[in-house]
Structures are given as C-alpha cells and as structure tokens.
Design an enzyme around this catalytic site. Structure first.
Site, PDB file in Angstrom:
ATOM      1  N   ASP A  50       0.817  -1.225   0.000  1.00 39.81           N
ATOM      2  CA  ASP A  50       0.000   0.000   0.000  1.00 39.81           C
ATOM      3  C   ASP A  50       0.849   1.274   0.000  1.00 39.81           C
ATOM      4  OD1 ASP A  50      -2.279  -1.508  -0.017  1.00 39.81           O
ATOM      5  OD2 ASP A  50      -3.185  -0.591   1.753  1.00 39.81           O
ATOM      6  N   ASN A  94      -4.629  -2.547  -4.729  1.00 41.40           N
ATOM      7  CA  ASN A  94      -5.914  -2.523  -4.026  1.00 41.40           C
ATOM      8  C   ASN A  94      -5.853  -1.593  -2.823  1.00 41.40           C
ATOM      9  OD1 ASN A  94      -8.533  -3.063  -3.366  1.00 41.40           O
ATOM     10  ND2 ASN A  94      -8.188  -5.150  -2.646  1.00 41.40           N
ATOM     11  N   ASP A 312     -11.501  -1.883  10.849  1.00 42.24           N
ATOM     12  CA  ASP A 312     -10.417  -2.774  10.404  1.00 42.24           C
ATOM     13  C   ASP A 312     -10.111  -3.861  11.430  1.00 42.24           C
ATOM     14  OD1 ASP A 312     -10.229  -1.336   8.098  1.00 42.24           O
ATOM     15  OD2 ASP A 312      -8.232  -0.512   8.468  1.00 42.24           O
ATOM     16  N   GLU A 340     -11.292  -4.790   1.056  1.00 45.78           N
ATOM     17  CA  GLU A 340     -10.520  -5.695   0.204  1.00 45.78           C
ATOM     18  C   GLU A 340     -11.369  -6.867  -0.284  1.00 45.78           C
ATOM     19  OE1 GLU A 340      -9.501  -3.871   2.519  1.00 45.78           O
ATOM     20  OE2 GLU A 340      -7.346  -3.574   2.564  1.00 45.78           O
ATOM     21  N   HIS A 383      -5.562  -9.128   3.303  1.00 37.79           N
ATOM     22  CA  HIS A 383      -4.544  -9.255   4.358  1.00 37.79           C
ATOM     23  C   HIS A 383      -5.142  -9.464   5.737  1.00 37.79           C
ATOM     24  CE1 HIS A 383      -4.764  -4.617   5.006  1.00 37.79           C
ATOM     25  NE2 HIS A 383      -5.761  -5.002   4.251  1.00 37.79           N
ATOM     26  N   ARG A 384      -6.257  -8.791   6.009  1.00 41.55           N
ATOM     27  CA  ARG A 384      -6.816  -8.900   7.364  1.00 41.55           C
ATOM     28  C   ARG A 384      -7.512 -10.247   7.589  1.00 41.55           C
ATOM     29  NH1 ARG A 384      -5.059  -4.504   9.211  1.00 41.55           N
ATOM     30  NH2 ARG A 384      -5.200  -2.580   7.993  1.00 41.55           N
ATOM     31  N   LYS A 409       0.055  -6.515   1.688  1.00 43.16           N
ATOM     32  CA  LYS A 409      -0.619  -5.224   1.476  1.00 43.16           C
ATOM     33  C   LYS A 409      -0.248  -4.227   2.581  1.00 43.16           C
ATOM     34  CE  LYS A 409      -5.138  -3.302   0.313  1.00 43.16           C
ATOM     35  NZ  LYS A 409      -5.405  -2.248   1.287  1.00 43.16           N
TER      36      LYS A 409
HETATM   37  O1  LIG Z   1      -8.276   6.699   5.971  1.00 40.97           O
HETATM   38  C1  LIG Z   1      -7.700   5.632   6.204  1.00 40.97           C
HETATM   39  O2  LIG Z   1      -6.460   5.557   6.359  1.00 40.97           O
HETATM   40  C2  LIG Z   1      -8.506   4.418   6.319  1.00 40.97           C
HETATM   41  C3  LIG Z   1      -9.856   4.497   6.535  1.00 40.97           C
HETATM   42  C4  LIG Z   1     -10.715   3.299   6.712  1.00 40.97           C
HETATM   43  O3  LIG Z   1     -11.465   3.140   5.539  1.00 40.97           O
HETATM   44  P1  LIG Z   1     -13.022   3.623   5.392  1.00 40.97           P
HETATM   45  O4  LIG Z   1     -13.087   5.064   5.676  1.00 40.97           O
HETATM   46  O5  LIG Z   1     -13.315   3.291   3.963  1.00 40.97           O
HETATM   47  O6  LIG Z   1     -13.816   2.813   6.377  1.00 40.97           O
HETATM   48  C5  LIG Z   1      -9.903   2.039   6.952  1.00 40.97           C
HETATM   49  O7  LIG Z   1     -10.697   0.904   6.762  1.00 40.97           O
HETATM   50  C6  LIG Z   1      -8.707   1.952   6.031  1.00 40.97           C
HETATM   51  O8  LIG Z   1      -7.948   0.790   6.284  1.00 40.97           O
HETATM   52  C7  LIG Z   1      -7.800   3.131   6.235  1.00 40.97           C
HETATM   53  C1  LIG Z   2      -9.592  -1.282   4.257  1.00 37.11           C
HETATM   54  C2  LIG Z   2      -8.267  -1.307   4.213  1.00 37.11           C
HETATM   55  O1  LIG Z   2      -7.497  -0.683   3.308  1.00 37.11           O
HETATM   56  P1  LIG Z   2      -7.787   0.346   2.130  1.00 37.11           P
HETATM   57  O2  LIG Z   2      -9.211   0.784   2.217  1.00 37.11           O
HETATM   58  O3  LIG Z   2      -6.828   1.450   2.372  1.00 37.11           O
HETATM   59  O4  LIG Z   2      -7.499  -0.413   0.873  1.00 37.11           O
HETATM   60  C3  LIG Z   2      -7.485  -2.057   5.229  1.00 37.11           C
HETATM   61  O5  LIG Z   2      -6.256  -1.897   5.282  1.00 37.11           O
HETATM   62  O6  LIG Z   2      -8.071  -2.820   6.002  1.00 37.11           O
END
Ligand SMILES: O=C(O)C1=C[C@@H](OP(=O)(O)O)[C@@H](O)[C@H](O)C1
Ligand SMILES: C=C(OP(=O)(O)O)C(=O)O
Length: 427
Positions: A50, A94, A312, A340, A383-384, A409
């Site tokens: 990422d 992704n 998350d 994801e 990944h989660r 990721k």
């Molecule tokens: O702004 C961020 O860094 C994130 C916001 C969250 O997403 P959502 O806002 O789509 O829930 C989270 O799930 C993602 O892993 C990271």
């Molecule tokens: C939702 C996640 O990532 P992103 O939305 O940034 O792809 C995550 O890391 O759990």
C-alpha cells in the site's frame, strides 16, 4: 512465500513487539509531504504494497521520493502545490487510501490523470468523491461509468467553495478532499451528508494536516472548513500500525498470555487502539503506558459492540470471539462490505468453516462460539482475513491460511513476527 501456511498451536504468548509503521499515517504523510513546500523526512514509515503504490504514484506525478528501506525513512521533496506532471497513469493495486487520496490530490493539479488498480479495486466505490470534485470545478469520471475505478481526472485545479461529500461509504473520500483542499484557488467548506463512517481517520487527517501547518476547522465533523494555505515540509515520525497491533493483543487474549505492543498509547493518532477496549469488555486486562499498551488474556465473555469507528479490527475481534463464553455481536460496519473483500459475508463463511455458528446481519454479524475444527481458510486476497484468522490456529490445531502472501498489502513479515512472538514454527 508458499501458497499455504499451517499455524502451530502455541502456549500462552508472553512477549512484546513493535509493529511496522502505520499505513494510514504513512500514506497521509506522503501525500502532504508531496504537496508541501520544502523537504520532509518520514521516519518509521511502513514498507508494504500500500505504501509502495503510493510512492510509485507520487514519483509518476514527478515528485522526488527517496526511500531508504533499511532505515524505514522516506525523504520527500515537496512540489509546493504544483504537481510537476500534467499527464500520468497511476496504478494503485488494491490500496483504498492511495486511490482516494490521490484522486483528490491530482484534482488540484493541471492536466489529465488516470488511476486504476486490481480487479477488486475496480469494484470498490469512488462515485461520491468524483461528484464532490465535480462540484469543486474538476472534470472527472469513472471510466466504466459504474462509480468505480479506473478514474480519469481532467483538471485545471480546484476552484473551491462549498461542496457536499457523502460520509456513509468511506471516510477516505473526505480525508482525500481535506488534504488537497488547501490548494484550491479559494477556501473550501465541506458538508458531510449521511452518517460519517470511520470518524477517527478523519481526526487523524486533520491532525497530520495541522502537524504540517494547515489548521482545519473540523467542528463535530458535519461541516469542515479548510483555509487556503500550504503545508511546510518537516521531519515526521510515524506511529506503529494500530490495526496490525490488534493481532498481537488478540494473540494474548486467545492464548491466555500477555503481550505488550511498543510505540502506541491511549493518545495515539490511530483510532484502532480502541480495539483494546473491546478486549477489556470481554474480560482481558489492559495496561496503558506512556509508550506501550499491554493486554493480559483472561477468561472471556461475548460482547455486543458497534465497531463503526474501528472497522479494520472486526476480523480480529471475530477470531477472539470464537474463544469467549457466549455470543458476540458486531454492528455498525456495513461499510466493511466495500473493503478488500466483503468483510461481513466472506468473514461469516470462513468462521463457519472453523465450526462457529454465525448470523450475518446487514451491518455486522453475530458469532456463537461452538466446538472448533481444523479448516483451510480462504483469504480472498484480504490481508486482514489472513492475519486475523491465523490467530485461531494458535489454539485450534489444523488451521491453514491460503495465500498467506496477501499480508504484503500492509504487513509483509506478519507470519515471521507472529511465529517469533509465539515461539512456534509455522509450516
Ligand atoms: O483513511 C484511512 O487511512 C482508512 C480508513 C478506513 O477506511 P473507510 O473510511 O473506507 O472505512 C480504513 O478501513 C482503512 O484501512 C484506512
Ligand atoms: C480497508 C483497508 O485498506 P484500504 O481501504 O486502504 O485499501 C485495510 O487496510 O483494512
């Protein structure tokens, strides 16, 4: 890495760990440092897919980014609000943060930009962000006209003014707009429409913006006012990743051990440290230090919890719930279906393979712990899914995680770190 990994049961885990840098903070700091005036040096930065796609994209936009992987330091020479490239094709794999933050950032540039990702990214929504950018004077569209990437942005800069942004699908739209907004020709006011999900991430965004010199009037996150201004480059320390930390706290809970995560505190910028409160409610002991958080496992009871703000960590809690007395119900996470993978439906499916009785709700799930059994866990390239359900194997023999490399990721060395902490070898 092999195509599967079998987790070995572990005695109670006793130890401490420093997880890798926060994905969310690394990608915010990268975007802000790229727009800033002058040089920035990001320490403790995350090194994973990422962040690689973010760095690669910024370089394609003409930003000078030097990455010392060994030292975990990223040096960025900011463009002072003038994106050098006027024509770029960006590939974000992704990474939701990357595509949502960069779509907003390039809108502040001058030129034509295209952003695309892997197949799953082409199913993840971005329409609401595009609509708001249009209202701020930018021509942008979903190439397939389905509200998902690929996205094409044709722009001569953000005009600014008042605009609305939907909050109920992803907070990343708002975070992306906030970070780009100081570079609009005039100030920007954003009105959030619908219930905003994942609120702590928006507070994180305004905190990083403030750290680089721009103050947002965020109020109660229904109307946010961003002044015209500029970021100033600086040295910036990234916290360890709190979502990654959740796996180690959960490992203490599941094995009845005691694990200290270094580098995080109750005051962390990352909302996911509140995962510890869920464990506390279940019966674990949590000790908050000035620069560490320790979880001591104990007999656990099931809980009912709204995890909207810390979505998350839903999969982590689900793994823990399998070892509690009584059912656990998670609500408030309908937005988890857009990540994801469908992190409600697919999670329910994998938990059932492990022997749990699961009721899928529209916005969450109820997990009734039952007799566990060995299972091959499908990870859906999430990944989660891999990192959380592996924890079940620390107690239940025969848990196999398919495609373990998907942890790359956000956490390429996850299985090495977990195995070292547990003191057991995985096959
Ligand atoms: O702004 C961020 O860094 C994130 C916001 C969250 O997403 P959502 O806002 O789509 O829930 C989270 O799930 C993602 O892993 C990271
Ligand atoms: C939702 C996640 O990532 P992103 O939305 O940034 O792809 C995550 O890391 O759990």
């Amino acid at each position: 890495m092999t195509s599967r990994i079998e987790i070995a049961p572990s005695p109670p885990i006793l130890g401490s760990i420093l997880p890798p840098g926060s994905k969310s903070l690394t990608n915010r700091a990268l975007v802000i440092a790229a727009l800033a005036q002058g040089k920035s040096s990001l320490t403790g930065a995350l090194e994973s897919e990422d962040t690689h796609v973010m760095i690669d994209s910024l370089r394609r936009l003409g930003i000078d980014v030097q990455h010392d992987r060994r030292a975990k330091v990223i040096d960025v020479t900011g463009c002072d609000g003038v994106i050098p490239s006027s024509d770029a094709d960006l590939f974000v794999a992704n990474s939701g943060t990357t595509i949502r933050f960069l779509t907003a950032m390039v809108a502040a540039g001058k030129g034509r930009y295209r952003l695309d990702g892997v197949q799953r990214m082409r199913e993840r929504p971005i329409r609401d962000l595009l609509e708001t950018l249009s209202a701020l004077g930018v021509t942008c569209r979903s190439e397939a006209e389905n509200g998902c990437p690929p996205v094409v942005v044709e722009t001569s800069g953000l005009v600014g003014g008042v605009a609305q942004i939907a909050g109920d699908i992803s907070s990343q739209y708002l975070s992306g707009l906030l970070m780009a907004a100081p570079y609009a020709a005039q100030g920007v006011s954003l009105e959030v429409v619908g219930e905003l999900v994942s609120k702590p991430y928006v507070h994180m965004t305004t905190a990083v913006m403030r750290d680089f010199g721009v103050n947002v009037d965020a109020g109660d996150l229904t109307k946010l006012v961003i002044p015209h201004g500029k970021y100033v480059g600086r040295q910036y320390a990234i916290e360890p990743d709190a979502s990654a930390a959740s796996y180690f706290w959960a490992a203490a809970a599941i094995t009845g051990g005691s694990v200290t995560v270094e580098g995080l505190s109750r005051d962390a910028l990352q909302g996911d440290v509140a995962f510890c409160e869920c464990l506390e409610q279940m019966g674990c002991q949590v000790e908050y230090g000035p620069n560490s958080i320790k979880v001591v496992g104990s007999r656990m009871r099931g809980i009912c919890v709204d995890m909207n703000a810390i979505s998350d960590t839903v999969q982590t809690l689900a793994a823990v719930a399998l070892f509690a007395d009584g059912p656990t119900t998670v609500t408030g996470v309908a937005h988890n279906r857009h990540k994801e993978t469908d992190r409600i439906g697919d999670l329910a499916c994998e938990l059932r393979k492990l022997g749990a009785v699961v009721e899928e709700l529209e916005d969450g799930l109820t997990i009734v712990p039952s007799r566990l059994q060995p299972a091959e866990i499908e990870t859906y390239n999430d990944h989660r899914m891999a990192m959380s359900l592996a924890l079940v194997g620390l107690r239940q023999p025969g848990v196999v995680i398919l495609n373990p490399a998907c942890t790359g990721k956000t956490y390429p060395n996850y299985f090495e770190d977990l195995s070292r902490l547990a003191g057991v070898e995985f096959q």
